[in-house]
Write a protein that holds these residues in place. Structure first.
Motif, mmCIF file in Angstrom:
data_model
loop_
_atom_site.group_PDB
_atom_site.id
_atom_site.type_symbol
_atom_site.label_atom_id
_atom_site.label_comp_id
_atom_site.label_asym_id
_atom_site.label_seq_id
_atom_site.Cartn_x
_atom_site.Cartn_y
_atom_site.Cartn_z
ATOM 1 N N ARG A 139 0.853 -1.197 0.000
ATOM 2 C CA ARG A 139 0.000 0.000 0.000
ATOM 3 C C ARG A 139 0.887 1.245 0.000
ATOM 4 O O ARG A 139 1.800 1.368 0.814
ATOM 5 C CB ARG A 139 -0.943 0.030 1.198
ATOM 6 C CG ARG A 139 -1.741 1.358 1.222
ATOM 7 C CD ARG A 139 -2.812 1.423 2.286
ATOM 8 N NE ARG A 139 -3.908 0.512 1.953
ATOM 9 C CZ ARG A 139 -4.494 -0.282 2.841
ATOM 10 N NH1 ARG A 139 -4.084 -0.293 4.077
ATOM 11 N NH2 ARG A 139 -5.483 -1.068 2.478
ATOM 12 N N CYS A 140 0.560 2.127 -0.925
ATOM 13 C CA CYS A 140 1.278 3.393 -1.025
ATOM 14 C C CYS A 140 0.735 4.365 0.015
ATOM 15 O O CYS A 140 -0.407 4.229 0.460
ATOM 16 C CB CYS A 140 1.093 3.942 -2.435
ATOM 17 S SG CYS A 140 1.970 5.470 -2.756
ATOM 18 N N SER A 141 1.516 5.361 0.376
ATOM 19 C CA SER A 141 1.044 6.343 1.362
ATOM 20 C C SER A 141 -0.190 7.108 0.861
ATOM 21 O O SER A 141 -0.921 7.683 1.641
ATOM 22 C CB SER A 141 2.167 7.319 1.720
ATOM 23 O OG SER A 141 2.636 7.933 0.543
ATOM 24 N N CYS A 142 -0.431 7.105 -0.458
ATOM 25 C CA CYS A 142 -1.621 7.758 -1.002
ATOM 26 C C CYS A 142 -2.849 6.870 -0.877
ATOM 27 O O CYS A 142 -3.954 7.311 -1.177
ATOM 28 C CB CYS A 142 -1.407 8.132 -2.472
ATOM 29 S SG CYS A 142 -1.413 6.707 -3.569
ATOM 30 N N GLY A 143 -2.667 5.579 -0.485
ATOM 31 C CA GLY A 143 -3.798 4.678 -0.303
ATOM 32 C C GLY A 143 -3.971 3.669 -1.424
ATOM 33 O O GLY A 143 -4.675 2.682 -1.274
ATOM 34 N N ARG A 144 -3.315 3.899 -2.566
ATOM 35 C CA ARG A 144 -3.429 2.952 -3.671
ATOM 36 C C ARG A 144 -2.558 1.729 -3.386
ATOM 37 O O ARG A 144 -1.576 1.813 -2.661
ATOM 38 C CB ARG A 144 -2.979 3.594 -4.980
ATOM 39 C CG ARG A 144 -3.872 4.704 -5.470
ATOM 40 C CD ARG A 144 -3.437 5.123 -6.875
ATOM 41 N NE ARG A 144 -4.123 6.341 -7.299
ATOM 42 C CZ ARG A 144 -3.596 7.570 -7.161
ATOM 43 N NH1 ARG A 144 -2.394 7.721 -6.647
ATOM 44 N NH2 ARG A 144 -4.268 8.629 -7.563
ATOM 45 N N GLU A 145 -2.929 0.589 -4.006
ATOM 46 C CA GLU A 145 -2.121 -0.617 -3.840
ATOM 47 C C GLU A 145 -1.378 -0.933 -5.131
ATOM 48 O O GLU A 145 -1.814 -0.562 -6.219
ATOM 49 C CB GLU A 145 -3.018 -1.794 -3.433
ATOM 50 C CG GLU A 145 -3.554 -1.612 -2.035
ATOM 51 C CD GLU A 145 -4.325 -2.836 -1.530
ATOM 52 O OE1 GLU A 145 -4.324 -3.878 -2.197
ATOM 53 O OE2 GLU A 145 -4.915 -2.710 -0.438
ATOM 54 N N ALA B 198 6.859 3.525 -4.645
ATOM 55 C CA ALA B 198 5.539 4.164 -4.599
ATOM 56 C C ALA B 198 4.636 3.470 -5.610
ATOM 57 O O ALA B 198 5.105 2.700 -6.452
ATOM 58 C CB ALA B 198 5.649 5.649 -4.915
ATOM 59 N N CYS B 199 3.333 3.747 -5.551
ATOM 60 C CA CYS B 199 2.401 3.191 -6.537
ATOM 61 C C CYS B 199 2.717 3.810 -7.903
ATOM 62 O O CYS B 199 3.511 4.737 -8.010
ATOM 63 C CB CYS B 199 0.966 3.481 -6.117
ATOM 64 S SG CYS B 199 0.488 5.210 -6.323
ATOM 65 N N LEU B 200 2.056 3.287 -8.932
ATOM 66 C CA LEU B 200 2.333 3.773 -10.288
ATOM 67 C C LEU B 200 2.142 5.281 -10.411
ATOM 68 O O LEU B 200 2.998 5.984 -10.955
ATOM 69 C CB LEU B 200 1.399 3.080 -11.277
ATOM 70 C CG LEU B 200 1.873 1.742 -11.830
ATOM 71 C CD1 LEU B 200 0.785 1.136 -12.697
ATOM 72 C CD2 LEU B 200 3.155 1.930 -12.631
ATOM 73 N N GLN B 201 1.004 5.761 -9.910
ATOM 74 C CA GLN B 201 0.695 7.186 -10.054
ATOM 75 C C GLN B 201 1.719 8.045 -9.330
ATOM 76 O O GLN B 201 2.223 9.022 -9.879
ATOM 77 C CB GLN B 201 -0.715 7.482 -9.520
ATOM 78 C CG GLN B 201 -1.845 7.005 -10.428
ATOM 79 C CD GLN B 201 -2.196 5.527 -10.183
ATOM 80 O OE1 GLN B 201 -1.442 4.797 -9.538
ATOM 81 N NE2 GLN B 201 -3.311 5.099 -10.720
ATOM 82 N N CYS B 202 2.024 7.665 -8.071
ATOM 83 C CA CYS B 202 2.988 8.465 -7.309
ATOM 84 C C CYS B 202 4.386 8.367 -7.913
ATOM 85 O O CYS B 202 5.129 9.337 -7.917
ATOM 86 C CB CYS B 202 3.021 8.039 -5.849
ATOM 87 S SG CYS B 202 1.540 8.519 -4.940
ATOM 88 N N SER B 203 4.747 7.198 -8.434
ATOM 89 C CA SER B 203 6.061 7.056 -9.062
ATOM 90 C C SER B 203 6.191 8.030 -10.221
ATOM 91 O O SER B 203 7.230 8.665 -10.414
ATOM 92 C CB SER B 203 6.265 5.642 -9.606
ATOM 93 O OG SER B 203 6.323 4.723 -8.574
HETATM 94 ZN ZN ZN Z 1 0.723 6.427 -4.345
#
Ligand code: ZN
Ligand code: ZN
Length: 155
Positions: free
Chosen positions: A36-42, A63-68
């Motif tokens: 789980r990313c700190s933004c909540g996405r997995e 990080a998740c894809l979006q945060c990366s």
């Molecule tokens: Zn994220």
């Protein structure tokens, strides 16, 4: 049988916390973990991409894809900012050496293309020579003013 993967549950890699093991295995037998990313996405991440060793040559996932993607964009922006600061510093030094040799108003111009845009101006002077060896201000999108026949070269 692939060896049982090391238990990473609860471990933290950048913004990712390992939540649970995945059934998925990579072609080379690596386990995947749901994180789980700190933004909540997995995000499902292979264990060889989960590392604290940031100096190694293989990229790691933090990080998740979006945060990366956002982190990548930020890294590019930070690099551009640093390069622009270096360009302005170089222009300041080049211009300091030209004091008295070029028209004083050239030394009042913005330092770089980006600096001119920031100030809403069209001319800038980096204190460098163009490819045809002119020393003259530049116009944003237009290049050397001496090449364009607008201004005589100073030296
Ligand atoms: Zn994220
Ligand atoms: Zn020129």
């Amino acid at each position: 049988m692939p060896s049982k993967p090391r238990n990473r549950l609860g471990e933290v890699y950048g913004q990712l916390t390992v939540l649970r093991a995945s059934e998925r295995r990579s072609a080379s037998g690596n386990a995947y973990w749901w994180c789980r990313c700190s933004c909540g996405r997995e995000r499902e991440v292979p264990s060889d991409k989960l590392s604290h060793n940031l100096a190694r040559s293989k990229p790691v996932i933090t990080a998740c894809l979006q945060c990366s993607r956002e982190l990548q964009i930020e890294a590019v922006c930070a690099k551009n900012d640093r390069e622009e600061r270096e360009r302005r510093q170089a222009a300041l030094e080049a211009r300091a050496a030209l004091k008295g040799l070029v028209p004083e108003r050239w030394l009042q111009l913005p330092l770089t293309d980006a600096h001119a845009r920031e100030l809403g101006q069209v001319l800038f002077f980096r204190g460098t020579r163009c490819l045809r060896d002119h020393l003259a201000p530049y116009r944003i999108n237009g290049g050397c003013q001496a090449c364009a026949g607008q201004t005589p070269s100073a030296l």
